[in-house]
Design a protein around this motif. Structure first.
Motif, PDB file in Angstrom:
ATOM      1  N   LEU A 102      54.543  50.475  46.002  1.00 34.01           N
ATOM      2  CA  LEU A 102      54.869  50.152  47.391  1.00 34.01           C
ATOM      3  C   LEU A 102      53.838  49.239  48.056  1.00 34.01           C
ATOM      4  N   ARG A 103      52.839  48.812  47.300  1.00 33.63           N
ATOM      5  CA  ARG A 103      51.797  47.975  47.891  1.00 33.63           C
ATOM      6  C   ARG A 103      51.598  46.709  47.052  1.00 33.63           C
ATOM      7  N   ARG A 104      51.259  45.623  47.725  1.00 30.04           N
ATOM      8  CA  ARG A 104      50.998  44.371  47.022  1.00 30.04           C
ATOM      9  C   ARG A 104      49.737  44.503  46.166  1.00 30.04           C
ATOM     10  N   ILE A 105      49.715  43.723  45.084  1.00 28.34           N
ATOM     11  CA  ILE A 105      48.598  43.792  44.146  1.00 28.34           C
ATOM     12  C   ILE A 105      47.270  43.496  44.852  1.00 28.34           C
ATOM     13  N   GLY A 106      47.257  42.466  45.691  1.00 27.77           N
ATOM     14  CA  GLY A 106      46.018  42.110  46.381  1.00 27.77           C
ATOM     15  C   GLY A 106      45.486  43.234  47.242  1.00 27.77           C
ATOM     16  N   ALA A 107      46.380  43.906  47.953  1.00 35.20           N
ATOM     17  CA  ALA A 107      45.955  45.013  48.820  1.00 35.20           C
ATOM     18  C   ALA A 107      45.361  46.149  48.001  1.00 35.20           C
ATOM     19  N   GLN A 108      45.903  46.373  46.808  1.00 42.55           N
ATOM     20  CA  GLN A 108      45.367  47.436  45.960  1.00 42.55           C
ATOM     21  C   GLN A 108      43.967  47.096  45.457  1.00 42.55           C
ATOM     22  N   LEU A 109      43.747  45.833  45.132  1.00 38.37           N
ATOM     23  CA  LEU A 109      42.416  45.416  44.710  1.00 38.37           C
ATOM     24  C   LEU A 109      41.409  45.525  45.860  1.00 38.37           C
ATOM     25  N   VAL A 110      41.828  45.127  47.054  1.00 40.59           N
ATOM     26  CA  VAL A 110      40.947  45.238  48.219  1.00 40.59           C
ATOM     27  C   VAL A 110      40.539  46.694  48.420  1.00 40.59           C
ATOM     28  N   GLU A 111      41.490  47.610  48.303  1.00 43.72           N
ATOM     29  CA  GLU A 111      41.190  49.028  48.499  1.00 43.72           C
ATOM     30  C   GLU A 111      40.147  49.523  47.497  1.00 43.72           C
ATOM     31  N   VAL A 112      40.296  49.117  46.227  1.00 44.77           N
ATOM     32  CA  VAL A 112      39.341  49.541  45.203  1.00 44.77           C
ATOM     33  C   VAL A 112      37.949  49.002  45.503  1.00 44.77           C
ATOM     34  N   LEU A 113      37.862  47.738  45.871  1.00 45.76           N
ATOM     35  CA  LEU A 113      36.561  47.135  46.179  1.00 45.76           C
ATOM     36  C   LEU A 113      35.883  47.833  47.352  1.00 45.76           C
ATOM     37  N   ARG A 122      36.054  43.958  54.444  1.00 47.06           N
ATOM     38  CA  ARG A 122      37.420  43.640  54.035  1.00 47.06           C
ATOM     39  C   ARG A 122      37.623  42.149  53.780  1.00 47.06           C
ATOM     40  N   ARG A 123      37.015  41.312  54.613  1.00 44.17           N
ATOM     41  CA  ARG A 123      37.198  39.870  54.429  1.00 44.17           C
ATOM     42  C   ARG A 123      36.632  39.420  53.084  1.00 44.17           C
ATOM     43  N   ALA A 124      35.454  39.910  52.732  1.00 41.40           N
ATOM     44  CA  ALA A 124      34.848  39.561  51.447  1.00 41.40           C
ATOM     45  C   ALA A 124      35.693  40.092  50.293  1.00 41.40           C
ATOM     46  N   ALA A 125      36.262  41.278  50.468  1.00 45.67           N
ATOM     47  CA  ALA A 125      37.119  41.842  49.422  1.00 45.67           C
ATOM     48  C   ALA A 125      38.347  40.979  49.205  1.00 45.67           C
ATOM     49  N   ARG A 126      38.950  40.498  50.284  1.00 47.30           N
ATOM     50  CA  ARG A 126      40.121  39.631  50.149  1.00 47.30           C
ATOM     51  C   ARG A 126      39.779  38.328  49.443  1.00 47.30           C
ATOM     52  N   ARG A 127      38.608  37.781  49.755  1.00 47.73           N
ATOM     53  CA  ARG A 127      38.195  36.540  49.101  1.00 47.73           C
ATOM     54  C   ARG A 127      37.981  36.737  47.601  1.00 47.73           C
ATOM     55  N   ALA A 128      37.582  37.943  47.203  1.00 41.02           N
ATOM     56  CA  ALA A 128      37.299  38.213  45.795  1.00 41.02           C
ATOM     57  C   ALA A 128      38.553  38.377  44.951  1.00 41.02           C
ATOM     58  N   VAL A 129      39.679  38.695  45.582  1.00 37.01           N
ATOM     59  CA  VAL A 129      40.894  39.055  44.846  1.00 37.01           C
ATOM     60  C   VAL A 129      41.383  37.963  43.898  1.00 37.01           C
ATOM     61  N   PRO A 130      41.560  36.712  44.343  1.00 32.92           N
ATOM     62  CA  PRO A 130      42.073  35.692  43.405  1.00 32.92           C
ATOM     63  C   PRO A 130      41.192  35.518  42.170  1.00 32.92           C
ATOM     64  N   GLY A 131      39.888  35.575  42.347  1.00 32.49           N
ATOM     65  CA  GLY A 131      38.997  35.440  41.208  1.00 32.49           C
ATOM     66  C   GLY A 131      39.151  36.574  40.215  1.00 32.49           C
ATOM     67  N   LEU A 132      39.347  37.783  40.706  1.00 33.96           N
ATOM     68  CA  LEU A 132      39.547  38.931  39.829  1.00 33.96           C
ATOM     69  C   LEU A 132      40.844  38.796  39.034  1.00 33.96           C
ATOM     70  N   LEU A 133      41.896  38.354  39.690  1.00 33.48           N
ATOM     71  CA  LEU A 133      43.178  38.198  39.003  1.00 33.48           C
ATOM     72  C   LEU A 133      43.135  37.029  38.019  1.00 33.48           C
ATOM     73  N   ASP A 134      42.434  35.975  38.382  1.00 34.30           N
ATOM     74  CA  ASP A 134      42.276  34.845  37.469  1.00 34.30           C
ATOM     75  C   ASP A 134      41.500  35.269  36.224  1.00 34.30           C
ATOM     76  N   ALA A 135      40.437  36.038  36.419  1.00 37.08           N
ATOM     77  CA  ALA A 135      39.638  36.501  35.285  1.00 37.08           C
ATOM     78  C   ALA A 135      40.439  37.418  34.372  1.00 37.08           C
ATOM     79  N   ALA A 136      41.446  38.092  34.931  1.00 38.92           N
ATOM     80  CA  ALA A 136      42.306  38.970  34.141  1.00 38.92           C
ATOM     81  C   ALA A 136      43.457  38.217  33.472  1.00 38.92           C
ATOM     82  N   GLY A 137      43.476  36.899  33.616  1.00 40.13           N
ATOM     83  CA  GLY A 137      44.441  36.088  32.878  1.00 40.13           C
ATOM     84  C   GLY A 137      45.733  35.789  33.588  1.00 40.13           C
ATOM     85  N   LEU A 138      45.817  36.048  34.899  1.00 39.91           N
ATOM     86  CA  LEU A 138      47.031  35.710  35.650  1.00 39.91           C
ATOM     87  C   LEU A 138      46.951  34.249  36.077  1.00 39.91           C
ATOM     88  N   THR A 139      47.942  33.476  35.674  1.00 47.37           N
ATOM     89  CA  THR A 139      47.861  32.022  35.838  1.00 47.37           C
ATOM     90  C   THR A 139      48.043  31.568  37.277  1.00 47.37           C
TER      91      THR A 139
END
Length: 256
Positions: A102-113, A122-139
């Motif tokens: 029920l939650r977007r992937i980015g929001a779930q990553l922000v919560e974990v961080l 929260r702002r820094a956590a949001r900025r970190a999300v694309p890099g984390l997903l890129d490192a995990a191989g999401l194009t």
């Protein structure tokens, strides 16, 4: 990322009623090492991995010890909740077990961080999300961050689950059959992501080819016990225990 952790499991026994799922198991994962726990369904390997995470099941009776870099861990779920995610990352067989539908992937990553204080607000956590997903191989990490789990393919969901597991830079990664439902190409890429993290890895699988691809050492489980362990090339080429030999010989990618 945190420094790779050492995992020491000593005399671990897990019983569910009259069933002894794990029977006096001892093993070590050295810092930076990939240890593959190999065995057929019902051998106790997943129970062992989940007990390391403090998730043996409500009815389980656990004896023995688990230590992370010399510190003995409590074996209860609540006591380990702060350690899971921060020092130990977990990748389950089914990524849907790690993702909130029920939650977007980015929001779930922000919560974990934020939960593990791995981002300065929260702002820094949001900025970190694309890099984390890129490192995990999401194009397309921006699109993935905006997506709900059901909007991603199985392979993409597993990569998102890996991003969650690695978000806080844990020193130990526990992966329980993380490639079972994936095709061969995606399976190889996911395995490579796990080992490229730099963390120590305990990988649970029944897949000989996966073990051969990523393991430093292999431990074979049968009926709750480790029946043989050793360097990957030696064990998968010339296993000594009869059950280990039968397990290896029965699968593609077995003895050469």
């Amino acid at each position: 990322m945190s420094a790779p952790e050492r995992l020491d499991v000593t005399g671990l026994t897990v019983t569910h009623g009259a069933v002894r799922a794990v029977d006096s198991v001892s093993l070590t994962v050295h810092p930076g090492e990939v240890l593959v726990l190999l065995g057929e369904s019902g051998s106790g390997k997943s129970t062992l991995a989940r007990t390391v995470l403090g998730l043996p099941g409500r009815t389980a009776r656990v004896t023995g010890s688990v230590a992370l870099s010399g510190t003995r861990l409590p074996l209860g779920e609540r006591a380990l909740s702060d350690i899971r995610g921060r020092r130990i990352g977990y990748v389950p067989q089914d990524p849907d077990a790690a993702l909130d539908p029920l939650r977007r992937i980015g929001a779930q990553l922000v919560e974990v961080l934020l939960r593990h204080r791995a981002a300065d607000g929260r702002r820094a956590a949001r900025r970190a999300v694309p890099g984390l997903l890129d490192a995990a191989g999401l194009t397309d990490p921006e699109r993935a961050a905006r997506s709900y789990p059901h909007e991603l393919s199985g392979g993409q969901r597993q990569r998102a689950a890996i991003a969650l597991a690695l978000a806080c830079g844990p020193g130990l990664l526990v992966a329980d059959e993380p490639t079972t439902a994936l095709d061969a190409l995606v399976r190889a890429r996911v395995l490579d992501l796990l080992t490229a993290s730099g963390a120590s890895v305990l990988l649970v699988t029944h897949d000989i080819a996966a073990a051969r691809r990523v393991a430093d050492r292999v431990a074979v489980m049968h009926a709750g016990r480790i029946v043989e362990s050793g360097p990957v090339e030696r064990l998968l080429t010339a296993p000594e225990h009869p059950h280990a030999a039968a397990l290896v010989a029965a699968q593609p990618g077995g003895p050469r």
